[in-house]
Scaffold this active site. Structure first.
Site, PDB file in Angstrom:
ATOM      1  N   GLU A   1     -34.347 -15.829  29.675  1.00 25.06           N
ATOM      2  CA  GLU A   1     -33.784 -15.549  28.341  1.00 25.06           C
ATOM      3  C   GLU A   1     -33.261 -16.817  27.654  1.00 25.06           C
ATOM      4  OE1 GLU A   1     -31.081 -12.246  28.751  1.00 25.06           O
ATOM      5  OE2 GLU A   1     -32.723 -10.877  29.204  1.00 25.06           O
TER       6      GLU A   1
ATOM      7  N   GLU B   1     -38.642  -8.498  33.164  1.00 26.36           N
ATOM      8  CA  GLU B   1     -37.342  -7.884  33.436  1.00 26.36           C
ATOM      9  C   GLU B   1     -37.117  -6.668  32.562  1.00 26.36           C
ATOM     10  OE1 GLU B   1     -33.871 -10.486  33.676  1.00 26.36           O
ATOM     11  OE2 GLU B   1     -32.672  -8.858  32.830  1.00 26.36           O
TER      12      GLU B   1
END
Length: 481
Positions: free
Chosen positions: A230, A333
């Site tokens: 991220e 994810e």
């Protein structure tokens, strides 16, 4: 919540042609496996009648259309993450439940048949605390050690790889960092974002190289890496920011060359590893860079763009897949946030998994890697209180708790195997969603979802042959032939 065994023995679902082939005998029968809200069992089997020549559907009927002459992306696989939280929770299971955990995830017939594992490079939020593998300020990385991981995480990963291998599965492991050590960053902290200081780009690349070598020495071969988990999220837990140009230059000028110089040029690199919202911009920038592109295997993405209260951006995935059809796209994810123990058996959570996996596969994804494979009864441990749901939880007395999300995941992973290829599938009504895949053994798997509160009757029409199928309300089913 007491443990419930959801797995049922699979019936023979497909016949392999003498040539190893691409199609099954025309008279082979469909087996349908159904999981429905309110039913006591999951993956309930049913044998359908013989297929007959298809006729023109009426506008008043619901049909699922499958055309195996039209094929698309190849499946890389499905899997989950062995975080510190997962490994610490696993260690508290009873021995019998530890064995059940491994079967639940790696048995391809009675479990999920996972083929991918994800690991973190030192700590993430799903650790009991922040830590790194070196002493503060050690620019030479002379103190590098993975001793922390040898207590819980590495032993579980060894068992997981052995379990998958015992079923003949080719297992792959990739690792992702959440942050560089604090002393390498602009904000002097592992949490709260911050960027990698330019003078530490080579040091951080060498740190990652040392991680790969240390894990392989410990018996965990690494298939690949993502550059940063991220990279556009400034979180209260471990996080670090890379702009598109930062990530491109770090890979092309530092990490890629460092891996090659260390003899690790076979390690696959996944870029982005963040939400679908900014996926088009990041993919276009980094995939077009001539220096970075040779190091890139594919593009990873997450499903959390809904934090902004919008809908999942599957159309962004479809757009980048259309622009880069030869690049694998992999969900790296997924986790349902804001853990609430009263929602452990929430059917809506399961339907979210089913809807998102199905939509992503139809948009061009090559697979799906879930987040924590196991969490405790409070949705942790997590050192910043970011408690979440997992497919499996552990009760306080060391028993496994299976969630509806586990069953929804299984309707894909049990029947769609690595190297399968997606074929054309569509529905005549929005009341149903569908996707379809041809496996290497010739078997065909068609996944159908009914999110409505009413049972539905539909005609499954495949290559000019059809069978009649019923699907209960709030159900998912996989038809296999």
């Amino acid at each position: 919540m007491t443990t419930k065994r959801f797995a049922m023995r699979l019936l023979c679902a497909a016949l392999m042609t003498a040539a190893g082939g691409t199609a099954l005998a025309a008279n082979s029968q469909w087996q349908v496996y159904t999981t429905a809200q309110g039913a006591g069992e999951r993956f309930v089997p049913q044998t359908l009648g013989a297929a007959r020549p298809a006729t023109q559907p009426m506008e008043t009927e619901i049909a699922v259309f499958v055309d195996t002459r039209r094929s698309f992306q190849e499946v890389f696989g499905f899997g989950g993450a062995v975080t510190d939280a997962t490994a610490e929770t696993y260690a508290k299971l009873t021995p019998a439940q530890q064995k059940a955990f491994l079967a639940a995830y790696f048995d391809p017939k009675q479990g999920l048949g996972y083929s991918i594992l994800r690991a973190t490079i030192h700590s993430s939020d799903f650790s009991s605390g922040s830590y790194t593998y070196v002493k503060d300020g050690d620019r030479a990385l002379a103190s590098f050690s993975i001793d922390h991981d040898m207590k819980y995480r590495v032993p579980l990963m060894r068992q997981a790889l052995a379990a998958g291998g015992s079923y003949g599965t080719q297992m792959r492991v990739f690792a992702s960092p959440w942050s560089a050590p604090a002393w390498m960053k602009s904000n002097g902290s592992m949490v709260g974002g911050g960027t990698l200081l330019p003078e530490f780009r080579d040091t951080w690349a060498q740190y990652i190289v040392k991680f790969v070598k240390a894990y392989e020495k410990a018996g965990i071969p690494l298939w690949g890496l993502s550059i940063q988990n991220e990279p556009m999220a400034r979180q209260k837990w471990e996080s670090m920011i890379y702009t598109a140009e930062d990530e491109t230059r770090f890979l092309g000028d530092h990490l890629g060359p460092a891996l090659s110089a260390a003899g690790l040029q076979d390690k696959k690199v996944i870029v982005w590893d963040h939400n679908r919202d900014l996926l088009p911009q990041r993919a276009a920038h980094i995939l077009a860079d001539k220096k970075a592109r040779p190091y890139i295997w594919g593009v990873g993405y997450h499903w959390y763009e809904t934090w902004a209260k919008g809908e999942p951006m599957h159309r962004n995935l479809a757009a980048v897949h259309e622009a880069w059809p030869d690049v694998p796209f992999l969900l790296t994810e997924s986790s349902i946030e804001h853990f609430d123990p009263t929602q452990m058996q929430s059917w809506a959570n399961g339907e979210r998994y089913g809807s998102e996996i199905l939509a992503d596969l139809n948009a061009g994804s090559s697979g799906w890697v879930d987040w924590n494979m196991l969490l405790d009864s409070r949705g942790g441990p997590n050192h910043v209180g970011n408690y979440c749901f997992a497919l499996l939880h552990a009760s306080d007395d060391g028993q496994l708790i299976y969630t509806p999300s586990y069953a929804y995941m299984g309707h894909f992973t049990r029947y769609i195997r690595p190297k399968a290829r997606r074929v054309s599938a569509a529905t005549s009504r929005s009341t149903l969603d569908a996707t379809a895949f041809r496996n290497l053994d010739g078997s065909l798997a068609v996944v159908v979802m009914n999110k409505t509160a009413q049972p539905q009757h539909y005609r499954l029409i495949v290559d000019g042959k059809e069978v009649a199928v019923d699907i209960p309300a709030h159900a998912i089913q996989t038809a296999v032939r």
